[in-house]
Design a protein around this motif. Structure first.
Motif, PDB file in Angstrom:
ATOM      1  N   SER A  59       0.823  -1.212   0.000  1.00 12.79           N
ATOM      2  CA  SER A  59       0.000   0.000   0.000  1.00 12.79           C
ATOM      3  C   SER A  59       0.856   1.262   0.000  1.00 12.79           C
ATOM      4  O   SER A  59       0.437   2.296  -0.519  1.00 12.79           O
ATOM      5  CB  SER A  59      -0.951  -0.001   1.198  1.00 12.79           C
ATOM      6  OG  SER A  59      -0.231  -0.058   2.401  1.00 12.79           O
ATOM      7  N   GLY A  82      -5.002   1.204   5.986  1.00  7.59           N
ATOM      8  CA  GLY A  82      -5.629   2.509   5.735  1.00  7.59           C
ATOM      9  C   GLY A  82      -4.778   3.699   6.118  1.00  7.59           C
ATOM     10  O   GLY A  82      -4.534   4.587   5.283  1.00  7.59           O
ATOM     11  N   ILE A  85      -1.713   4.503   3.686  1.00 11.94           N
ATOM     12  CA  ILE A  85      -1.858   4.776   2.253  1.00 11.94           C
ATOM     13  C   ILE A  85      -1.609   6.270   2.018  1.00 11.94           C
ATOM     14  O   ILE A  85      -2.115   7.113   2.763  1.00 11.94           O
ATOM     15  CB  ILE A  85      -3.279   4.383   1.765  1.00 11.94           C
ATOM     16  CG1 ILE A  85      -3.461   2.858   1.910  1.00 11.94           C
ATOM     17  CG2 ILE A  85      -3.504   4.813   0.324  1.00 11.94           C
ATOM     18  CD1 ILE A  85      -4.858   2.379   1.615  1.00 11.94           C
ATOM     19  N   GLU A  87      -1.867   9.999   0.760  1.00 12.79           N
ATOM     20  CA  GLU A  87      -3.080  10.794   0.591  1.00 12.79           C
ATOM     21  C   GLU A  87      -3.405  11.025  -0.886  1.00 12.79           C
ATOM     22  O   GLU A  87      -4.559  11.231  -1.247  1.00 12.79           O
ATOM     23  CB  GLU A  87      -2.915  12.132   1.321  1.00 12.79           C
ATOM     24  CG  GLU A  87      -4.227  12.711   1.811  1.00 12.79           C
ATOM     25  CD  GLU A  87      -4.018  13.890   2.756  1.00 12.79           C
ATOM     26  OE1 GLU A  87      -3.105  13.815   3.614  1.00 12.79           O
ATOM     27  OE2 GLU A  87      -4.770  14.870   2.627  1.00 12.79           O
ATOM     28  N   HIS A 108     -10.720   4.837   7.691  1.00 11.56           N
ATOM     29  CA  HIS A 108      -9.346   4.476   8.030  1.00 11.56           C
ATOM     30  C   HIS A 108      -8.258   5.105   7.159  1.00 11.56           C
ATOM     31  O   HIS A 108      -7.074   4.906   7.421  1.00 11.56           O
ATOM     32  CB  HIS A 108      -9.179   2.950   8.032  1.00 11.56           C
ATOM     33  CG  HIS A 108      -9.833   2.290   9.202  1.00 11.56           C
ATOM     34  ND1 HIS A 108      -9.329   2.356  10.473  1.00 11.56           N
ATOM     35  CD2 HIS A 108     -10.983   1.570   9.292  1.00 11.56           C
ATOM     36  CE1 HIS A 108     -10.121   1.693  11.300  1.00 11.56           C
ATOM     37  NE2 HIS A 108     -11.129   1.211  10.617  1.00 11.56           N
ATOM     38  N   THR A 109      -8.672   5.792   6.074  1.00 13.60           N
ATOM     39  CA  THR A 109      -7.634   6.391   5.238  1.00 13.60           C
ATOM     40  C   THR A 109      -8.006   7.828   4.880  1.00 13.60           C
ATOM     41  O   THR A 109      -9.171   8.221   4.971  1.00 13.60           O
ATOM     42  CB  THR A 109      -7.396   5.575   3.943  1.00 13.60           C
ATOM     43  OG1 THR A 109      -6.353   6.190   3.205  1.00 13.60           O
ATOM     44  CG2 THR A 109      -8.641   5.532   3.084  1.00 13.60           C
ATOM     45  N   SER A 111      -6.806   8.892   1.860  1.00 12.41           N
ATOM     46  CA  SER A 111      -6.645   8.851   0.400  1.00 12.41           C
ATOM     47  C   SER A 111      -8.007   8.950  -0.292  1.00 12.41           C
ATOM     48  O   SER A 111      -9.047   8.958   0.358  1.00 12.41           O
ATOM     49  CB  SER A 111      -5.981   7.534  -0.003  1.00 12.41           C
ATOM     50  OG  SER A 111      -6.902   6.465   0.156  1.00 12.41           O
TER      51      SER A 111
END
Lengths: 295, 295
Positions: A59, A82, A85, A87, A108-109, A111
């Motif tokens: 990731s 998450g 990763i 953005e 969780h991310t 991105s």
């Protein structure tokens, strides 16, 4: 179309340099995705239980992270990868259920996020003319990239919300597969000898056996997830039960007029799909019978 | 083959002079039968509610009398014409149910009797490779004639007893159509918008809609008769209800392991038909998608 936006220091001339990381890339659907992205000219990375590359490393090295793992695994993987990763990357999944998985991806991310559901399985030779459902999560640029990529490959793109997707899937997959499972379960309970029955097969019976064979030839945990984890399927299953109850009662009573009236009412509902279904099945039967040796 | 026996003063050179009388010959299946016998070189006579020729006159003028009328009409016609059919003639029917109709044919006439059930509808373009079930009633010569005629046309002949036929049809037609009717009834009750759902269609869903469309595009009284008049369908309908009840309960409980185990057990029952069904549906899907414009 790829050239109209500039992805974080990359010019569109270098878009093909994108690295697509597929988690679950050794599974059957994962392999399908790998070849899809490689055929489109992208580099791919694969992480699975069988690779030395771990999901977390993948990731961090990928511009696009694709989750192609069963629903019961996807949740912990999202939580694990998450936060790591980039953005400017895209996180997308290919699960049959969208509401819950998308909530987790968005949570969780930071991105970009897109929920996707390819409406076909790994057995499909060409994805041309098939449909992929896209649920926009976060980020317009990656959404434009993915939509264009799919359309270039002849895929029909259907854009909707996760909730609407799951509601439609409770019919398109939930009810459809439930009726096949119920038919097979009934034949099992009645101890039908399939080989013997084939000597009496009508084209429709043969077709239903084929559909049944296909379902049980595939990954059964996928069908389990579709039926059990989609919350809208419960009402669908209850309605199915009530419908079968009413029909079985009419058969038991032997009331010709009542049953005929019921069939008429359902026929009105099926409506315009009657001539369409007749025409399409006629064509399929010709195909089946013309090639009986190989069928 | 036609020359090996001598039909009441006719030499085999004159076999083509046989007159085939079709009662119900203006209906869709009747028309199919008329063209079948005329293509084979025979003369035909037609009697129906729309012809001036009455069934009684037809039966006296014909060497072969074919009943192609709905079950609820066939009984009185047999009683009316049976005693007047020449003893050297053949009486045959094409009903979906054999036990009751054959009992009546054997009771009301002294002629030869064959129960037949073509396992295809009037929409079938070519009958080659399709199956016709034959139930011998009385007389070997006409049975040999009919069997040879069908085989010459590439039809698969399945010979069985009326009881065995009806028992098999309670699955092949009874259960098969019941599951389609139940699926359509459920969609009607849930008020599914078919056009909207098509935007999310998987190939299997499309196929199930096609099967549904086909059923309701046809003569619904035929499906009513298949479900209500075949005595074996009652047990089938009850078993179907019990099966759906068990499955709906598992969905309601949300027990992943129990449902997975159930699917495994059904899969074992489907057995060798799994790879066959997978292969055949893959071919059909390719056919469907390659011709999406016309589908």
């Amino acid at each position: 179309m790829l050239g109209i936006w500039n992805l974080n220091k990359r010019s569109y001339f270098h878009m093909k340099d994108l690295t697509i990381g597929i988690i679950g890339g050794t599974g059957r659907m994962g392999q399908r995705l790998v070849s899809f992205f490689e055929d489109a000219g992208y580099q791919t990375l694969i992480a699975s239980r069988r690779t030395s590359l771990r999901p977390l490393d993948l990731s961090q090295k990928s511009d696009v992270v694709v989750l192609s793992v069963p629903i019961n695994v996807v949740e912990e993987i999202i939580a694990e990868i998450g936060p790591h990763i980039r953005e400017d990357s895209l996180l997308m999944d290919v699960s049959s259920l969208k509401t819950r998985v998308m909530e987790l991806m968005l949570k969780h991310t930071k991105s970009s996020v897109i929920g996707t559901h390819p409406l076909f399985g790994p057995n499909t030779r060409s994805i041309k003319n098939h449909t992929v459902v896209l649920c926009p999560g976060r980020g317009d640029k990656w959404f434009a990239w993915l939509t264009n990529l799919l359309k270039e490959k002849g895929v029909k793109v259907k854009i909707t919300t996760p909730e609407e997707h799951d509601r439609m899937m409770s019919i398109v997959q939930g009810l459809t597969h439930l009726s096949t499972i119920a038919l097979a379960y009934t034949m099992k309970t009645l101890n039908v000898n399939i080989d013997e029955s084939l000597e009496y097969a009508t084209p429709i019976y043969r077709l239903k056996l084929n559909i049944m064979g296909r379902l049980f030839a595939q990954n059964l945990s996928l069908y389990r997830d579709i039926e059990i984890l989609n919350p809208y399927v419960r009402e669908v299953a209850t309605t199915f039960l009530h419908s079968v109850n009413k029909i079985a009662k009419m058969v038991e009573e032997g009331d010709m007029d009542k049953f005929a009236e019921c069939l008429e009412t359902i026929g009105d509902f099926v409506g315009d799909f009657r001539p369409i279904g007749l025409k399409e099945t006629n064509r399929l039967f010709e195909e089946m019978l013309d090639n009986k040796d190989t069928f």
